[in-house]
Design a protein around this motif. Sequence first.
Motif, PDB file in Angstrom:
ATOM      1  N   ARG A   1      64.995  -5.200 -23.594  1.00 21.08           N
ATOM      2  CA  ARG A   1      65.447  -5.184 -22.208  1.00 21.08           C
ATOM      3  C   ARG A   1      66.359  -3.979 -22.043  1.00 21.08           C
ATOM      4  O   ARG A   1      67.277  -3.780 -22.835  1.00 21.08           O
ATOM      5  N   TYR A   2      66.117  -3.214 -20.988  1.00 18.01           N
ATOM      6  CA  TYR A   2      66.965  -2.053 -20.717  1.00 18.01           C
ATOM      7  C   TYR A   2      67.172  -2.013 -19.208  1.00 18.01           C
ATOM      8  O   TYR A   2      66.209  -1.904 -18.447  1.00 18.01           O
ATOM      9  N   ARG A   3      68.442  -2.134 -18.793  1.00 16.91           N
ATOM     10  CA  ARG A   3      68.754  -2.277 -17.370  1.00 16.91           C
ATOM     11  C   ARG A   3      67.905  -3.414 -16.797  1.00 16.91           C
ATOM     12  O   ARG A   3      67.865  -4.511 -17.365  1.00 16.91           O
ATOM     13  N   ASP A   4      67.168  -3.185 -15.734  1.00 15.51           N
ATOM     14  CA  ASP A   4      66.414  -4.295 -15.130  1.00 15.51           C
ATOM     15  C   ASP A   4      64.977  -4.367 -15.609  1.00 15.51           C
ATOM     16  O   ASP A   4      64.164  -5.095 -15.029  1.00 15.51           O
ATOM     17  N   GLU A   5      64.660  -3.595 -16.642  1.00 15.95           N
ATOM     18  CA  GLU A   5      63.256  -3.509 -17.036  1.00 15.95           C
ATOM     19  C   GLU A   5      63.012  -4.106 -18.422  1.00 15.95           C
ATOM     20  O   GLU A   5      63.925  -4.238 -19.234  1.00 15.95           O
ATOM     21  N   VAL A   6      61.754  -4.437 -18.638  1.00 17.17           N
ATOM     22  CA  VAL A   6      61.273  -4.708 -19.990  1.00 17.17           C
ATOM     23  C   VAL A   6      60.615  -3.430 -20.490  1.00 17.17           C
ATOM     24  O   VAL A   6      59.743  -2.875 -19.815  1.00 17.17           O
ATOM     25  N   LEU A   7      61.068  -2.966 -21.648  1.00 14.71           N
ATOM     26  CA  LEU A   7      60.480  -1.765 -22.237  1.00 14.71           C
ATOM     27  C   LEU A   7      59.692  -2.133 -23.489  1.00 14.71           C
ATOM     28  O   LEU A   7      60.123  -2.973 -24.278  1.00 14.71           O
ATOM     29  N   LEU A   8      58.570  -1.499 -23.650  1.00 11.98           N
ATOM     30  CA  LEU A   8      57.810  -1.596 -24.896  1.00 11.98           C
ATOM     31  C   LEU A   8      57.731  -0.209 -25.521  1.00 11.98           C
ATOM     32  O   LEU A   8      57.569   0.793 -24.815  1.00 11.98           O
ATOM     33  N   LEU A   9      57.885  -0.167 -26.831  1.00 16.01           N
ATOM     34  CA  LEU A   9      57.514   1.038 -27.574  1.00 16.01           C
ATOM     35  C   LEU A   9      56.186   0.697 -28.225  1.00 16.01           C
ATOM     36  O   LEU A   9      56.121  -0.108 -29.167  1.00 16.01           O
ATOM     37  N   LEU A  10      55.137   1.258 -27.673  1.00 13.85           N
ATOM     38  CA  LEU A  10      53.783   0.936 -28.103  1.00 13.85           C
ATOM     39  C   LEU A  10      53.428   1.733 -29.354  1.00 13.85           C
ATOM     40  O   LEU A  10      53.742   2.923 -29.440  1.00 13.85           O
ATOM     41  N   ARG A  11      52.749   1.108 -30.264  1.00 14.56           N
ATOM     42  CA  ARG A  11      52.060   1.888 -31.294  1.00 14.56           C
ATOM     43  C   ARG A  11      50.706   2.289 -30.728  1.00 14.56           C
ATOM     44  O   ARG A  11      49.880   1.428 -30.389  1.00 14.56           O
ATOM     45  N   VAL A  12      50.496   3.597 -30.605  1.00 14.52           N
ATOM     46  CA  VAL A  12      49.244   4.129 -30.070  1.00 14.52           C
ATOM     47  C   VAL A  12      48.513   4.833 -31.215  1.00 14.52           C
ATOM     48  O   VAL A  12      49.037   5.786 -31.796  1.00 14.52           O
ATOM     49  N   ALA A  13      47.320   4.344 -31.534  1.00 16.42           N
ATOM     50  CA  ALA A  13      46.512   4.935 -32.613  1.00 16.42           C
ATOM     51  C   ALA A  13      45.421   5.803 -31.993  1.00 16.42           C
ATOM     52  O   ALA A  13      44.675   5.356 -31.124  1.00 16.42           O
TER      53      ALA A  13
ATOM     54  N   LEU B   1      56.383   4.967 -24.844  1.00 18.77           N
ATOM     55  CA  LEU B   1      57.176   4.058 -24.034  1.00 18.77           C
ATOM     56  C   LEU B   1      56.356   3.491 -22.873  1.00 18.77           C
ATOM     57  O   LEU B   1      55.578   4.209 -22.241  1.00 18.77           O
ATOM     58  N   ALA B   2      56.558   2.206 -22.588  1.00 18.96           N
ATOM     59  CA  ALA B   2      55.950   1.567 -21.418  1.00 18.96           C
ATOM     60  C   ALA B   2      57.042   0.751 -20.734  1.00 18.96           C
ATOM     61  O   ALA B   2      57.895   0.154 -21.398  1.00 18.96           O
ATOM     62  N   ARG B   3      57.022   0.730 -19.383  1.00 20.27           N
ATOM     63  CA  ARG B   3      58.088   0.095 -18.607  1.00 20.27           C
ATOM     64  C   ARG B   3      57.489  -0.922 -17.646  1.00 20.27           C
ATOM     65  O   ARG B   3      56.406  -0.705 -17.097  1.00 20.27           O
TER      66      ARG B   3
ATOM     67  N   ILE C   1      52.823   3.245 -18.286  1.00 22.39           N
ATOM     68  CA  ILE C   1      52.814   3.812 -19.632  1.00 22.39           C
ATOM     69  C   ILE C   1      53.135   5.295 -19.571  1.00 22.39           C
ATOM     70  O   ILE C   1      52.565   6.037 -18.764  1.00 22.39           O
ATOM     71  N   GLY C   2      54.064   5.724 -20.406  1.00 23.12           N
ATOM     72  CA  GLY C   2      54.453   7.128 -20.448  1.00 23.12           C
ATOM     73  C   GLY C   2      53.283   8.035 -20.781  1.00 23.12           C
ATOM     74  O   GLY C   2      52.330   7.627 -21.451  1.00 23.12           O
ATOM     75  N   GLU C   3      53.395   9.275 -20.338  1.00 24.08           N
ATOM     76  CA  GLU C   3      52.290  10.215 -20.573  1.00 24.08           C
ATOM     77  C   GLU C   3      52.369  10.881 -21.938  1.00 24.08           C
ATOM     78  O   GLU C   3      51.364  11.368 -22.451  1.00 24.08           O
ATOM     79  N   HIS C   4      53.581  10.922 -22.488  1.00 23.50           N
ATOM     80  CA  HIS C   4      53.765  11.642 -23.742  1.00 23.50           C
ATOM     81  C   HIS C   4      54.383  10.710 -24.782  1.00 23.50           C
ATOM     82  O   HIS C   4      55.023   9.719 -24.432  1.00 23.50           O
ATOM     83  N   PRO C   5      54.219  11.033 -26.060  1.00 21.57           N
ATOM     84  CA  PRO C   5      54.847  10.206 -27.091  1.00 21.57           C
ATOM     85  C   PRO C   5      56.371  10.193 -26.958  1.00 21.57           C
ATOM     86  O   PRO C   5      56.983  11.203 -26.582  1.00 21.57           O
ATOM     87  N   ALA C   6      56.961   9.052 -27.255  1.00 21.18           N
ATOM     88  CA  ALA C   6      58.423   8.970 -27.382  1.00 21.18           C
ATOM     89  C   ALA C   6      58.849   9.416 -28.776  1.00 21.18           C
ATOM     90  O   ALA C   6      59.817  10.162 -28.945  1.00 21.18           O
ATOM     91  N   ILE C   7      58.138   8.955 -29.780  1.00 22.64           N
ATOM     92  CA  ILE C   7      58.363   9.377 -31.171  1.00 22.64           C
ATOM     93  C   ILE C   7      56.982   9.642 -31.768  1.00 22.64           C
ATOM     94  O   ILE C   7      56.126   8.750 -31.767  1.00 22.64           O
ATOM     95  N   ALA C   8      56.780  10.852 -32.243  1.00 23.66           N
ATOM     96  CA  ALA C   8      55.498  11.209 -32.867  1.00 23.66           C
ATOM     97  C   ALA C   8      55.769  11.802 -34.242  1.00 23.66           C
ATOM     98  O   ALA C   8      56.891  12.205 -34.552  1.00 23.66           O
TER      99      ALA C   8
END
Lengths: 348, 348
Positions: free
Chosen positions: B36-48, B107-109, B118-125
């Motif tokens: 949870r971050y501020r008013d949102e649910v955040l996911l850090l997705l594993r994208v293969a 990241l997804a919000r 879903i974010g367009e770019h990796p958060a951590i690559a």
Amino acid sequence: MAVLRASENPIITPKDVAPSLDGFEVVGVFNAGVARYRDEVLLLLRVAERPVQTSPDVVLTAFLDPAQGRIVTASFARSDPDNDFSDPRLIVRHNRSYLTSISHLRLARSNDGIHFTIGEHPAIAAAEVYESFGVEDPRITQIGRTYYVTYVAVSPLGVTTALASTLDFTSFQRHGIIFAPENKDVAFIPEAIDGRYYALHRPHSPLFGRNDMWIAESPDLLCWGRHRHLMGLRDGAWDETRLGAGAPPVRIADGWLEIYHGADRANRYCLGAVLLDAREPWKVIARSAEPIFEPQTEYERAGFFAGVVFTCGLLYQRDTLKIYYGAADTAIGYAELSLYDVLNTLDP
Amino acid sequence: MAVLRASENPIITPKDVAPSLDGFEVVGVFNAGVARYRDEVLLLLRVAERPVQTSPDVVLTAFLDPAQGRIVTASFARSDPDNDFSDPRLIVRHNRSYLTSISHLRLARSNDGIHFTIGEHPAIAAAEVYESFGVEDPRITQIGRTYYVTYVAVSPLGVTTALASTLDFTSFQRHGIIFAPENKDVAFIPEAIDGRYYALHRPHSPLFGRNDMWIAESPDLLCWGRHRHLMGLRDGAWDETRLGAGAPPVRIADGWLEIYHGADRANRYCLGAVLLDAREPWKVIARSAEPIFEPQTEYERAGFFAGVVFTCGLLYQRDTLKIYYGAADTAIGYAELSLYDVLNTLDP
């Protein structure tokens, strides 16, 4: 590369060590931690024991039953095809491994560094669930007045490294498991650098088959992080299949000198040297292209596990490396190498 | 055991995620960290991802070349008998393993916890030598204002766990490798207990073949020690071959509740629960005899790696466990379980 072996070699053999338990025999005394304490040279010997074998048809071994708090014996029939004895150190049965001996650590004292008086009882013996297959391969590091002993704790839960400490080599305090399975060959750099301690360690990565040396840092010697890969195997070289720290590194003018072991595909264990940066020890400055010390004598080339020289400790004095080493996983040898010669083997 | 799956399931699938590189395709989005971050649910997705496959005769994969600092592709002919494709996640050739895809974290919000942008770019690559085969399976723990992300860093050097942190999910700071190979499934207890942090982790012990859960402690979340075996595999049970932490533990009245994964010899991955002592979390109070969540739907039973439910994160709210889970290593599902039901499965 000149290696000066003591004429008394091997300086300690199994017949010099009394078994710690009735009905047991000592099959190996090797891989000793080394310290100077007051006016003496102390060794913490790895002593490997097993029940006296009563029949050629059966292999008897022993381990700690943590629930009962005592050593129990187990027998494995040689005729049972489910028992795999192909590695003399192991019995593999139904995908479970057992060791053919159980090791403890025993103190030995000497005034001259060659002739040792060996304690009658273990200094550190299997006592925890993580140690039920024994305690092995101690490395001793003096930091301040405290001597820290890393040792390998083996049990069905895995091969881990534990830490103990002592002020007097009479009583030892256990500090638990500092490296989770599978990890061994842990040697501390003997002083803090910018407030951080460093340990060489040898995790095992089964998926990728690596047996490489890593370095970790710590604020307190108990908790370890910032793991970095330090040095890898070299295809076709003497250290092509596994390697790991030997003695704790010694400070020389050029940095930290580490005497490490490596093995080739024939399981021949030799020693080599690696020089690490003095302030940033995760940087390798140079490394031996060829071994500095190879199994050559009869007692190094034949024994419980043939073709092995392996060190857990040395003394560094007047540009001489005074190395105590396990020979063929059976006995302890002593050899001197000149620092000058060792540095000449290093390949930047 | 009632599992309430969202009717929108799977809530995120590969077609929802744009590849991060030209010429690549997303083959899986699964195993997400949750916060949870501020008013949102955040996911850090594993994208293969992998290169778009151009021929049925060749498997194309990709990895980071740390020297060049860029992703390079590699091809493996299906007709070459030296290439082993028996595990869809791996290519094994000459005793070396490669992954068939490379993962990054994205990241997804969401405002409602079901519909995500879903974010367009990796958060951590992949960016480090330890990450050249990708970064996987993030777990997020909020401690104070800081969100800590453990993630699996895979490279030919081994399978390790790294730590990053963020205050805002925009910039992430890397803290290096916190668990040496081979170790994954690292989840932090989200508060200090008597000044010590605790992490569940899953080392691998090849000699004894164990894939058990351990617990370690730390003064600073960076350096870890005092490793203790926490819970083992159970012969013949749903968690007979491997298990590991799932989501970071949540504090309930009775202690720390951990939702973990286990697999059987058919590689079927289910979720179960274990309750740890509130003050002494190295003590197991009770554990699910049967799974609390099994792969049952079409999207859980078929996919890149069939028959898998696997969680890296959940939200705990009003006695409900809101679980985000990877389904068949392909897509992300959402399900709610009642805490009351879960506690009823626990076997002291």
